[in-house]
Scaffold this motif. Structure first.
Motif, PDB file in Angstrom:
ATOM      1  N   GLU A 264       0.725  -1.204  -0.026  1.00 26.13           N
ATOM      2  CA  GLU A 264       0.193   0.042  -0.115  1.00 26.13           C
ATOM      3  C   GLU A 264       0.679   1.168   0.062  1.00 26.13           C
ATOM      4  OE1 GLU A 264      -3.699   2.003   2.732  1.00 26.13           O
ATOM      5  OE2 GLU A 264      -3.007   0.161   3.145  1.00 26.13           O
ATOM      6  N   VAL A 268       0.413   3.388  -3.617  1.00 29.60           N
ATOM      7  CA  VAL A 268      -0.830   4.347  -3.397  1.00 29.60           C
ATOM      8  C   VAL A 268      -0.644   5.615  -4.342  1.00 29.60           C
ATOM      9  CG1 VAL A 268      -0.165   5.634  -1.310  1.00 29.60           C
ATOM     10  CG2 VAL A 268      -2.449   5.167  -2.042  1.00 29.60           C
ATOM     11  N   LEU A 271      -1.065   4.792  -8.049  1.00 31.36           N
ATOM     12  CA  LEU A 271      -2.524   4.283  -8.263  1.00 31.36           C
ATOM     13  C   LEU A 271      -3.369   5.608  -8.412  1.00 31.36           C
ATOM     14  CD1 LEU A 271      -3.275   1.580  -5.791  1.00 31.36           C
ATOM     15  CD2 LEU A 271      -3.178   1.270  -8.205  1.00 31.36           C
ATOM     16  N   ARG A 278      -5.578  -1.415 -10.155  1.00 36.22           N
ATOM     17  CA  ARG A 278      -5.831  -2.876  -9.322  1.00 36.22           C
ATOM     18  C   ARG A 278      -6.708  -3.664 -10.374  1.00 36.22           C
ATOM     19  NH1 ARG A 278      -9.146  -1.033  -4.587  1.00 36.22           N
ATOM     20  NH2 ARG A 278      -9.467  -3.331  -4.316  1.00 36.22           N
ATOM     21  N   ILE A 283      -8.051  -7.535  -1.298  1.00 38.88           N
ATOM     22  CA  ILE A 283      -6.811  -6.943  -0.599  1.00 38.88           C
ATOM     23  C   ILE A 283      -6.948  -7.570   0.889  1.00 38.88           C
ATOM     24  CG2 ILE A 283      -6.473  -4.885   0.809  1.00 38.88           C
ATOM     25  CD1 ILE A 283      -8.064  -3.283  -1.097  1.00 38.88           C
ATOM     26  N   GLU A 320      -6.090   7.183   0.594  1.00 37.44           N
ATOM     27  CA  GLU A 320      -6.760   5.957   0.567  1.00 37.44           C
ATOM     28  C   GLU A 320      -6.423   5.140  -0.719  1.00 37.44           C
ATOM     29  OE1 GLU A 320      -8.298   3.938   2.995  1.00 37.44           O
ATOM     30  OE2 GLU A 320      -7.745   5.574   4.479  1.00 37.44           O
ATOM     31  N   ILE A 321      -6.495   3.867  -0.603  1.00 31.66           N
ATOM     32  CA  ILE A 321      -6.357   3.146  -1.841  1.00 31.66           C
ATOM     33  C   ILE A 321      -7.757   3.422  -2.818  1.00 31.66           C
ATOM     34  CG2 ILE A 321      -6.459   0.679  -2.929  1.00 31.66           C
ATOM     35  CD1 ILE A 321      -5.157  -0.162   0.010  1.00 31.66           C
TER      36      ILE A 321
END
Length: 326
Positions: A264, A268, A271, A278, A283, A320-321
């Motif tokens: 993560e 991150v 991403l 993803r 997860i 956050e993801i």
């Protein structure tokens, strides 16, 4: 006894008066003339006129009541008394220079926070955030020492260590900086290309990227670990590529070289930038975290307190993801 004290006080007063009245500029000019054997060269070094250097030396000779130089047309030689004085000035200036360098080095060291961490964490998480530290603390600087993190942290040469694992560092101050979750990541072109990558069986058509450095406390956070945690079996991949650093694994994934097991904090940002996606929704939580480690005495340092405050805030504000986009 009282008489002795009076004599010592009078000597101290006389010495203080001597120091206060000493012509320091003239002493410096005289030392330069003797060392360079020339008024013109001394003037050039000191950044003043030749006549100013000559006046300084004349003032010093009058103050001492001694001739200090045998003046020549091209070269000036010191008298016996002049040699003695020049040597004393040179020794004194050398000692002063040494002390000044030492004090300057200490001041510089007091303004530098030395951090030890894994190369992958430094490249992908810490470096991109350091500009914000520079803006928040312009009088401080950060020095990064990267290592594998497998050796015991002593804190002898660094102020703070950022360690990855279970936080087992007896005798030291240890606090969790942030936890970690694991999930596959790849470049958008790999997910959307041909063959695509939308379901677990599709891994059979792609290369798995493996981080050979993910071995901590006898465990290994491998692809197999992720598969076990979600209760599936991995298909035989088309190929496997191994790397010794996590930042190299991530870069290979960004360049569509294969599919990586994303950690993560390290993926991150990519991403959110759209460099990685993803391909699957699953997860799992990693048993390992990132830890701030240092000697307990270092916590009293203002510069360490500033760094700790800053990095805690950065970890707390990590994005956050992104949601899985099927």
């Amino acid at each position: 006894m009282i008489l002795g004290c009076v004599v010592e006080i009078m000597l101290f007063i006389n010495m203080a008066n001597m120091i206060a009245n000493m012509p320091f500029a003239a002493l410096r000019a005289f030392e330069a003339v003797v060392r360079l054997s020339n008024f013109s060269a001394a003037a050039g070094e000191l950044g003043v006129s030749q006549s100013a250097v000559s006046q300084h030396v004349k003032t010093l000779e009058e103050w001492l009541g001694q001739d200090l130089l045998l003046r020549g047309a091209r070269k000036s030689e010191p008298t016996r008394e002049g040699k003695r004085l020049a040597r004393a000035i040179s020794d004194g200036l050398g000692g002063i220079s040494d002390v000044c360098v030492d004090l300057k080095d200490r001041t510089q060291a007091d303004r530098t926070v030395v951090i030890s961490c894994l190369p992958g964490f430094a490249f992908t998480w810490l470096f991109p955030r350091l500009l914000r530290f520079d803006l928040a603390y312009p009088l401080l600087s950060i020095s990064i020492a990267t290592d594998t993190g497998h050796e015991h942290f002593s804190g002898a040469d660094v102020d703070v260590g950022i360690r990855y694992g279970v936080g087992d560092h007896p005798g030291l101050h240890v606090e969790r900086l942030m936890a970690e979750r694991l999930f596959p990541v790849c470049a958008p072109s790999l997910r959307d290309g041909s063959p695509g990558l939308r379901a677990l069986p599709d891994l059979a058509h792609h290369t798995l990227l493996r981080d050979e450095n993910l071995k901590h406390d006898g465990s290994s956070l491998t692809w197999e670990y992720w598969a076990r945690e979600i209760g599936v079996s991995l298909p035989e991949p088309a190929g496997i590529r191994r790397f010794g650093q996590s930042n190299m694994v991530i870069q290979a994934a960004i360049e569509s070289r294969g599919v990586a097991l994303g950690r993560e904090p390290l993926v991150v940002d990519a991403l959110h930038d759209g460099k990685l996606v993803r391909p699957f929704p699953e997860i799992v939580r990693s048993p390992h975290s990132y830890w701030l480690v240092c000697r307990k005495s270092v916590l009293e340092s203002a510069k360490v307190q500033d760094f700790m405050k800053w990095i805690r805030e950065e970890a707390a504000n990590q994005p956050e993801i992104p949601s899985y986009d099927a």
